[in-house]
Design a protein around this motif. Sequence first.
Motif: not given
Length: 390
Positions: A362-390
């Motif tokens: 569970d830890f490696f699948d959900n709560y590791s630093a590596q998973k956190n970075v990937l998730l943050l990168e995806r969220i940032y990209k979504e935020a950037i894209q959302q900003s462009k279409i507003q």
Amino acid sequence: MRILIIHNFYQHKGGEDVVFAQEAAILTEAAHQVETISFHNKKGLKGLLQFFLYPWNVCASRKIMKQVNGFNPDVVHIHNTHYAIGPLLFRKLHQANIPVVLTLHNFRLLDPSANLFHNNTVFTDTIDREFPWKSIRNKVLDNSLLKTFWTAFTVYLHKRLGTWKNIERILTFSEFGKQLFLNSTLGLNADQIAIKPNFAVEDSEPYKVQKKDFFVYIGRLSEEKGVESLLKAFSLSQYTIKIYGDGPLRDRVKEASEIHSNIIYGGFQSKEILHQYVSQSQALIVPSIWFEGMPMTVLEAFACGTPVIASKIGILEEMIRPGKNGLLFEPNNKKSLKETLDNWMSLSTDDKEIISDNCKKDFFDNYSAQKNVLLLERIYKEAIQQSKIQ
């Protein structure tokens, strides 16, 4: 990616500070260009000025926008604005067409209490109200009518101005938290809210630690943490509990430890010592009777393969899967906790080994630093894209 991370420190250190520092560090390690800017809540006259400027702090926003203009970030990630920064910053960033991500570490946007806990019970009466008059009458924030009103007014003012709707991505720790915010009067939409858990540092020990016959509690010794029911349950059992932490119920814990030989109070200990005890314990006990954010102790327990026995409330009900990575019991119920301890001790060694392995998975699948970075990168990209279409 160019990322500006902003945080407001309270007067006393908290979990939000740790997350702010950890995320800045792992994003830097992942080769992103990261800058940070932070403010601190002050005492005395300076603190009073920060408090009254909270709804519309032009000075703080101007200082931050100066760094924004110099750094030219692709995205701005904000962890806390209470009190020294204030919500005006969100409006300034939106006007500058800068994508914004906000992590909600507590429930302050829903109620001035920030923790939805008052008079030793969960308090959700004002979530669906336009203005939390009941919270104000009850003085839910530091037992202060002025603090409660001014905080409520700040959130309400920016709700009326549409400030919260203009944030590209709002992060909560769980589906439970997401639904609370969606059911509120903030006017947020489901696509605006993303679920992003915290993370913990991975356990560096390559071997399994021999488990011993004791349980462990780590955290603040206070009513909302369920310390009273913890003490009552173990006073009725023969199992050993080692308790580490400090807080208003410290004397109560010390008294119980003097009466019952199976209740051991270890005071405040270093992180290294606590890691050792968590690794060796049968399970980490989390008896909270309020809505936790995302307890770092749970993540750290999973990281070293230690199951968690927790109250069936809020985010804990999502994180703990009975029979898979721990067990659940009814909150503030000494009988339920004792029965759950009995159930745990009745499991075979093989069953416990499987659950321990599940915790690490569970830890490696959900709560590791590596998973956190990937998730943050995806969220940032979504935020950037959302900003462009507003």
